[in-house]
Every structure is written in structure tokens, then in C-alpha cells.
Design a protein around this motif. Structure first.
Motif, PDB file in Angstrom:
ATOM      1  N   THR A 179      52.715  23.415  89.066  1.00 55.67           N
ATOM      2  CA  THR A 179      52.183  23.554  87.174  1.00 55.67           C
ATOM      3  C   THR A 179      51.227  24.302  87.677  1.00 55.67           C
ATOM      4  N   SER A 180      50.135  24.806  88.875  1.00 50.94           N
ATOM      5  CA  SER A 180      49.073  25.794  88.366  1.00 50.94           C
ATOM      6  C   SER A 180      49.581  26.464  89.933  1.00 50.94           C
ATOM      7  N   PHE A 181      50.317  27.946  90.004  1.00 52.72           N
ATOM      8  CA  PHE A 181      50.487  29.162  90.812  1.00 52.72           C
ATOM      9  C   PHE A 181      50.063  30.738  90.531  1.00 52.72           C
ATOM     10  N   VAL A 182      50.089  31.052  91.826  1.00 53.58           N
ATOM     11  CA  VAL A 182      50.118  32.522  91.677  1.00 53.58           C
ATOM     12  C   VAL A 182      50.358  33.862  91.073  1.00 53.58           C
ATOM     13  N   ASN A 183      50.134  34.351  89.970  1.00 51.21           N
ATOM     14  CA  ASN A 183      51.250  34.780  89.401  1.00 51.21           C
ATOM     15  C   ASN A 183      51.415  35.988  90.139  1.00 51.21           C
ATOM     16  N   VAL A 184      52.114  36.782  90.249  1.00 58.86           N
ATOM     17  CA  VAL A 184      52.948  38.038  91.106  1.00 58.86           C
ATOM     18  C   VAL A 184      53.665  38.605  89.746  1.00 58.86           C
ATOM     19  N   SER A 185      53.324  39.680  89.198  1.00 54.88           N
ATOM     20  CA  SER A 185      53.983  40.076  88.391  1.00 54.88           C
ATOM     21  C   SER A 185      53.671  41.498  87.781  1.00 54.88           C
ATOM     22  N   ARG A 186      54.727  42.182  86.958  1.00 51.36           N
ATOM     23  CA  ARG A 186      54.271  43.901  86.945  1.00 51.36           C
ATOM     24  C   ARG A 186      55.758  43.832  84.980  1.00 51.36           C
ATOM     25  N   VAL A 187      54.721  43.960  84.234  1.00 55.53           N
ATOM     26  CA  VAL A 187      55.296  43.884  83.082  1.00 55.53           C
ATOM     27  C   VAL A 187      54.814  45.757  82.159  1.00 55.53           C
ATOM     28  N   GLN A 188      55.594  46.195  81.599  1.00 53.63           N
ATOM     29  CA  GLN A 188      55.464  47.017  81.051  1.00 53.63           C
ATOM     30  C   GLN A 188      56.230  48.206  80.649  1.00 53.63           C
ATOM     31  N   PRO A 189      55.977  48.839  79.719  1.00 51.56           N
ATOM     32  CA  PRO A 189      57.276  50.358  78.858  1.00 51.56           C
ATOM     33  C   PRO A 189      57.394  50.494  79.415  1.00 51.56           C
ATOM     34  N   ILE A 190      59.212  50.660  79.501  1.00 52.16           N
ATOM     35  CA  ILE A 190      60.146  52.399  80.139  1.00 52.16           C
ATOM     36  C   ILE A 190      60.806  52.866  78.741  1.00 52.16           C
ATOM     37  N   GLY A 191      60.457  54.001  79.104  1.00 48.85           N
ATOM     38  CA  GLY A 191      61.011  54.645  78.476  1.00 48.85           C
ATOM     39  C   GLY A 191      62.805  55.141  78.615  1.00 48.85           C
ATOM     40  N   GLY A 192      63.315  54.280  79.875  1.00 49.80           N
ATOM     41  CA  GLY A 192      65.185  54.463  79.842  1.00 49.80           C
ATOM     42  C   GLY A 192      65.275  53.703  81.033  1.00 49.80           C
ATOM     43  N   LEU A 193      66.450  53.423  81.588  1.00 54.67           N
ATOM     44  CA  LEU A 193      67.270  52.636  82.422  1.00 54.67           C
ATOM     45  C   LEU A 193      66.843  53.149  83.578  1.00 54.67           C
ATOM     46  N   ASP A 194      66.597  54.461  83.926  1.00 56.18           N
ATOM     47  CA  ASP A 194      66.221  55.216  85.281  1.00 56.18           C
ATOM     48  C   ASP A 194      65.517  54.542  85.647  1.00 56.18           C
ATOM     49  N   GLU A 195      64.205  54.188  84.800  1.00 58.92           N
ATOM     50  CA  GLU A 195      62.980  53.910  85.258  1.00 58.92           C
ATOM     51  C   GLU A 195      63.961  52.027  85.953  1.00 58.92           C
ATOM     52  N   TYR A 196      64.428  51.547  84.840  1.00 61.14           N
ATOM     53  CA  TYR A 196      64.105  50.197  85.618  1.00 61.14           C
ATOM     54  C   TYR A 196      64.617  50.129  86.645  1.00 61.14           C
ATOM     55  N   GLY A 197      65.707  51.376  87.362  1.00 61.95           N
ATOM     56  CA  GLY A 197      65.952  51.687  88.266  1.00 61.95           C
ATOM     57  C   GLY A 197      64.616  51.446  89.375  1.00 61.95           C
ATOM     58  N   VAL A 198      63.920  52.714  89.005  1.00 62.59           N
ATOM     59  CA  VAL A 198      63.168  52.401  89.902  1.00 62.59           C
ATOM     60  C   VAL A 198      61.764  51.639  90.612  1.00 62.59           C
ATOM     61  N   ILE A 199      62.122  50.700  89.070  1.00 69.67           N
ATOM     62  CA  ILE A 199      60.759  49.712  89.471  1.00 69.67           C
ATOM     63  C   ILE A 199      61.692  48.224  90.509  1.00 69.67           C
ATOM     64  N   LEU A 200      62.846  48.183  89.929  1.00 66.81           N
ATOM     65  CA  LEU A 200      63.998  47.480  91.650  1.00 66.81           C
ATOM     66  C   LEU A 200      63.590  48.129  92.729  1.00 66.81           C
ATOM     67  N   ASP A 201      63.916  49.744  92.860  1.00 62.28           N
ATOM     68  CA  ASP A 201      63.960  49.647  94.022  1.00 62.28           C
ATOM     69  C   ASP A 201      62.956  49.323  94.777  1.00 62.28           C
ATOM     70  N   GLY A 202      60.953  49.079  93.856  1.00 58.40           N
ATOM     71  CA  GLY A 202      60.490  49.502  94.183  1.00 58.40           C
ATOM     72  C   GLY A 202      59.961  48.286  95.006  1.00 58.40           C
ATOM     73  N   TRP A 203      60.610  46.862  94.082  1.00 54.65           N
ATOM     74  CA  TRP A 203      60.573  45.461  94.299  1.00 54.65           C
ATOM     75  C   TRP A 203      61.393  45.829  95.433  1.00 54.65           C
ATOM     76  N   LEU A 204      62.705  46.007  95.606  1.00 54.50           N
ATOM     77  CA  LEU A 204      63.239  45.255  96.808  1.00 54.50           C
ATOM     78  C   LEU A 204      62.398  46.532  98.576  1.00 54.50           C
ATOM     79  N   THR A 205      61.722  47.481  97.883  1.00 56.59           N
ATOM     80  CA  THR A 205      61.061  47.691  99.390  1.00 56.59           C
ATOM     81  C   THR A 205      59.680  46.926  99.830  1.00 56.59           C
ATOM     82  N   VAL A 206      59.556  46.427  98.739  1.00 59.23           N
ATOM     83  CA  VAL A 206      58.111  45.569  98.267  1.00 59.23           C
ATOM     84  C   VAL A 206      58.037  43.996  99.168  1.00 59.23           C
ATOM     85  N   LEU A 207      59.159  43.338  98.613  1.00 58.17           N
ATOM     86  CA  LEU A 207      60.107  42.989  99.621  1.00 58.17           C
ATOM     87  C   LEU A 207      60.558  42.944 101.122  1.00 58.17           C
ATOM     88  N   SER A 208      60.777  43.830 101.665  1.00 62.58           N
ATOM     89  CA  SER A 208      61.365  44.322 102.531  1.00 62.58           C
ATOM     90  C   SER A 208      59.622  44.475 103.600  1.00 62.58           C
TER      91      SER A 208
END
Length: 200
Positions: free
Chosen positions: A7-36
């Protein structure tokens, strides 16, 4: 509740506007780096979802989910305005507890409740955990508003399972919530408030 949900948890999130799919790819790559860096080995990670877009009112999107050794622990959503498709945003999210669960592969209830796992039904443990957070931030039981939520949460506690009191579990949950932010009320006051509400 299913494993992986609270019911309650610590939220980890990133919400932001982007200008194109390249930025989406950069954010996805950054998340994979964090997970690593958190110890998730790429060999055990997978990303799945349906590339068919969904629609809710004026927003469309695509949702991809992250899995580690069979545990889904978060997602990344690409969103755009249906009338102005160039207006895009990314919503990347998980819960701190789910990340720990996916990384450690520990049993869910043992991870969340430690020595208290199995001492009461999971919905009761979850309710006491959530009530500790609410009361710790000064949201006291009331008939309406935010206090009404606190009253409802406490109302789900199994009276029989909590007949010896809630102090020990509240103290444990209080220590957890204090790691992510200062609570206003001390734990004995929170335990007393829960027990008084249960007697109503």
C-alpha cells in the motif's frame, strides 16, 4: 496482496518531457547503467511489453516493463499528446522495495517485514506499515479527507492478530520510514494512536 505490491512504498521515478526518441533511448540507457551499478547483471535483465500504443483520453503511450530473474520491478512509459504527437514525455518508475526484492531474490514478506513476517496476516502487516507512515506525518484518523484514509487503513487491521499491541512492529516500520524522511510523531505516539483507533 501479491508479492511485489504494498500500500505504501518508496517511489523511484523519473518523469520529464522529451524532444524525441533519441532522448528516450538515452534515458533508457541511463536506467540500465543505474541497474548495473546496483548489482543487476545484464544477463538476468529483460525488457518486455507491447509496442501497440494504448490511449487514455488525450494521451497515448507505450509501456515496457523491466524484469530481473522473473520478477517485474518497474516500467518505462513513452507518452505523447494525441493531437500534438511531438509533445512527448517519459515516465520511468519502480519502488525501492521492489528493486531490493528483484536484486536479492529474497522472499517478499521476509524482505519487507523481517522478523515480523508470518506473525500476522500480510494485510494487517501492510496496514500497520502504512498507518505508521501516515501517522508519522501527522495525518491522524478523521471522518473525512486525508484522515479518513488513515482511519480506513487502520480499520483493515485484524484485531485478533494485533491483540497484544502493535508497538514492536510500529517501532520497526518507524525505523524504516525514518531512513527516507523525518517523521513528526515519535513511534510510541503512533502505536498508541493505532491502538486507540482500533478500540473505537
Amino acid at each position: 496482496m501479491k508479492d511485489g505490491f504494498l500500500t505504501s512504498f518508496v517511489n523511484v521515478s523519473r518523469v520529464q518531457p522529451i524532444g524525441g526518441l533519441d532522448e528516450y533511448g538515452v534515458i533508457l540507457d541511463g536506467w540500465l547503467t543505474v541497474l548495473s551499478q546496483l548489482g543487476f547483471h545484464a544477463r538476468h535483465l529483460s525488457i518486455d511489453g507491447d509496442l501497440t500504443s494504448w490511449r487514455r483520453r488525450q494521451v497515448e503511450g507505450i509501456t515496457l516493463r523491466f524484469r530481473h530473474l522473473g520478477h517485474t520491478f518497474g516500467d518505462i512509459v513513452l507518452l505523447w499528446n494525441t493531437e500534438h504527437p511531438g509533445r512527448m514525455a517519459v515516465d520511468l518508475g519502480s519502488g525501492l522495495e521492489r528493486l531490493a526484492w528483484a536484486r536479492t531474490q529474497e522472499r517478499w514478506y521476509q524482505l519487507i517485514y523481517g522478523n515480523f513476517a508470518g506473525t500476522a496476516p500480510p494485510p494487517t502487516l501492510d496496514a500497520i506499515r502504512t498507518a505508521t507512515l501516515l501517522l508519522g506525518h501527522g495525518i491522524t484518523p478523521a471522518a473525512r479527507g486525508a484522515g479518513g484514509i488513515t482511519r480506513r487503513v487502520i480499520g483493515t487491521i485484524d484485531r485478533g492478530a494485533a491483540r497484544l499491541g502493535v508497538g514492536a512492529l510500529v517501532r520497526d516500520m518507524y525505523a524504516y520510514w525514518s531512513l527516507v524522511g523525518a517523521l513528526r510523531a515519535p513511534w510510541p505516539e503512533i502505536a498508541r494512536a493505532i491502538e486507540e483507533e482500533m478500540r473505537l
